[in-house]
Design an enzyme around this catalytic site. Structure first.
Site, mmCIF file in Angstrom:
data_model
loop_
_atom_site.group_PDB
_atom_site.id
_atom_site.type_symbol
_atom_site.label_atom_id
_atom_site.label_comp_id
_atom_site.label_asym_id
_atom_site.label_seq_id
_atom_site.Cartn_x
_atom_site.Cartn_y
_atom_site.Cartn_z
ATOM 1 N N TRP A 133 0.825 -1.210 0.000
ATOM 2 C CA TRP A 133 0.000 0.000 0.000
ATOM 3 C C TRP A 133 0.851 1.248 0.000
ATOM 4 C CZ3 TRP A 133 -4.313 -0.390 -2.197
ATOM 5 C CH2 TRP A 133 -5.077 -1.556 -2.070
ATOM 6 N N ASP B 24 -2.144 6.537 6.292
ATOM 7 C CA ASP B 24 -3.191 5.680 5.733
ATOM 8 C C ASP B 24 -3.546 4.620 6.782
ATOM 9 O OD1 ASP B 24 -4.747 3.835 4.421
ATOM 10 O OD2 ASP B 24 -3.315 3.437 2.802
ATOM 11 N N LYS C 126 -12.618 -2.075 5.848
ATOM 12 C CA LYS C 126 -11.850 -2.968 6.706
ATOM 13 C C LYS C 126 -12.398 -2.944 8.124
ATOM 14 C CE LYS C 126 -9.009 -2.985 3.089
ATOM 15 N NZ LYS C 126 -8.077 -2.071 2.470
HETATM 16 C C1 LIG Z 1 -7.551 -1.501 1.358
HETATM 17 C C2 LIG Z 1 -6.468 -0.494 1.512
HETATM 18 C C3 LIG Z 1 -6.327 0.567 0.614
HETATM 19 C C4 LIG Z 1 -7.207 0.738 -0.600
HETATM 20 O O1 LIG Z 1 -8.469 1.060 -0.217
HETATM 21 P P1 LIG Z 1 -9.612 1.371 -1.301
HETATM 22 O O2 LIG Z 1 -10.689 1.890 -0.414
HETATM 23 O O3 LIG Z 1 -9.922 0.072 -1.971
HETATM 24 O O4 LIG Z 1 -9.092 2.369 -2.241
HETATM 25 C C5 LIG Z 1 -5.317 1.488 0.836
HETATM 26 N N1 LIG Z 1 -4.499 1.380 1.891
HETATM 27 C C6 LIG Z 1 -4.602 0.359 2.783
HETATM 28 C C7 LIG Z 1 -3.670 0.294 3.938
HETATM 29 C C8 LIG Z 1 -5.595 -0.601 2.612
HETATM 30 O O5 LIG Z 1 -5.712 -1.596 3.497
#
Ligand SMILES: *Cc1c(COP(=O)(O)O)cnc(C)c1O
Length: 360
Positions: A102, A172, A196
């Site tokens: 990521w 993030d 998540k």
């Molecule tokens: C799932 C995830 C993303 C991407 O998320 P989307 O909502 O599908 O764009 C980005 N960063 C992390 C750490 C993730 O777990």
């Protein structure tokens, strides 16, 4: 009805009481005669849902008054672009720490829009740890420092909050927000896709310190400008109403569980149960250095990868689903978000021990 133990990395398990409540309210939301899905986002009923969700989230995370909470669409991935557009010019230097898949996606998008410096990376050791801050090289003129506190695919998690001084720290938190208390005041911006640990897909949370608003570079598309959404209370256009409502139900549920201190204790125990079982065996192995092992996403490998398929099909038959590791790393991955119970982890560990005794 039979529900499985769902270890999906995302979209992921939701608390059963939340789903039941949504079912009860699905056709007639509290006497309005309609579903939340059918409601105007400008209606009194929805404004109330939206405000309560934000208030509960603020209370759970202790969000200081000088931060705005935005309820957006586009996923965490869209924020990969929004961050440089809102915080830097095309000529400015922006710093990223590379701890896995990521991080790399955020860096790739950053490179399209600003001058990226990778301040530290654990790629050379297969992303098995987070580089300690003493090893970082952050340029003094960086417009921000971007980190990924929990790498969902690699299962690598920070064991510290970086101190970047006056340079805004951008994080993030897609896969670990709300898993334990967090000192929001250490960050300039926190963002997370909902699917998540917050609610259903389609909603993205952005928590931004208010001095970082109103700085989007000229030419920034309206929908990517945080200040536009802040000024409109996240209703510049139609927000993801049903996902926002569901997230609100999850926040209420978290408060009923005792808030994030209580979730921390539960999540710590769940992770310990699984990692202890992995450590105790010669058959399962964690690829991550102990101090950076994620509580939320637990990758592990089997001594013999030839057994992966059998493991997954037997697990499925036992009601333990979505354990396949990400295609980029292989092996297994169990995601242990808030809605995954200790009972689910106990069932997984019992299955793993039984599997080892038969195939190990
Ligand atoms: C799932 C995830 C993303 C991407 O998320 P989307 O909502 O599908 O764009 C980005 N960063 C992390 C750490 C993730 O777990």
């Amino acid at each position: 009805m039979s529900r499985v133990f769902n270890f999906s990395a995302g979209p992921a398990a939701l608390p059963e009481p939340v789903l039941k409540r949504a079912r009860e309210e699905l056709l007639d939301y509290r006497g309005t005669g309609m579903s939340v899905m059918e409601m105007s986002h400008r209606s009194a009923a929805f404004i109330d849902i939206a405000a309560r969700a934000e208030a509960d989230l603020r209370e759970l995370l202790g969000v200081p008054d000088n931060y705005r909470v935005l309820f957006l669409q586009g996923g965490a991935s869209q924020q990969f672009s929004a961050i440089p557009l809102n915080l830097a010019s095309a000529e400015q230097t922006v710093a990223y720490v590379n701890t896995g898949s990521w991080s790399k996606k955020a860096i790739a998008e950053g490179k399209r829009l600003a001058r990226v410096t990778v301040a530290a990376s654990s790629e050379s050791t297969g992303f098995d740890h987070v580089p300690p801050q003493a090893e970082w090289g952050v340029p003094a003129d960086a417009a921000y420092v971007h980190v990924t506190p929990n790498e969902t695919i690699g299962g690598v998690s920070y064991d510290f909050i970086p101190d970047t001084g006056d340079i805004p720290l951008v994080a993030d938190y897609s896969s670990s927000i709300l898993s334990r208390p967090l000192d929001i005041s250490r960050f300039g911006v926190i963002y997370a896709g909902a699917q998540k640990n917050i609610g259903p897909a389609g909603l993205t949370l952005v928590i931004v310190r208010d001095d970082l608003l109103g700085r989007a570079r000229p030419g920034t598309p309206t929908m990517l400008d945080w200040s536009v959404h802040a000024e409109a209370d996240s209703m510049h256009n139609t927000p993801p109403t049903f996902a926002w409502y569901l997230a609100g139900l999850v926040f209420e549920w978290l408060r009923e569980q005792g808030g994030l201190e209580a979730m921390e204790a539960i999540n710590r125990q769940k992770a310990a149960t699984l990692y202890d079982a992995i450590e105790a065996s010669n058959f399962y192995r964690s690829p991550v250095q102990p101090r950076n092992r994620s509580w939320m996403n637990v990758p592990f490998t089997l001594a013999d990868p030839e057994l992966d398929k059998t493991f997954l099909s037997e697990a499925d038959a036992a009601g333990l689903t979505n354990l396949k590791g990400h295609r980029s790393v292989g092996g297994m991955r169990a995601s242990l978000y808030n809605a995954v119970s200790q009972q689910a982890v106990d069932a997984l560990v019992a299955f793993m021990q039984d599997f080892e005794s038969r195939h190990g």
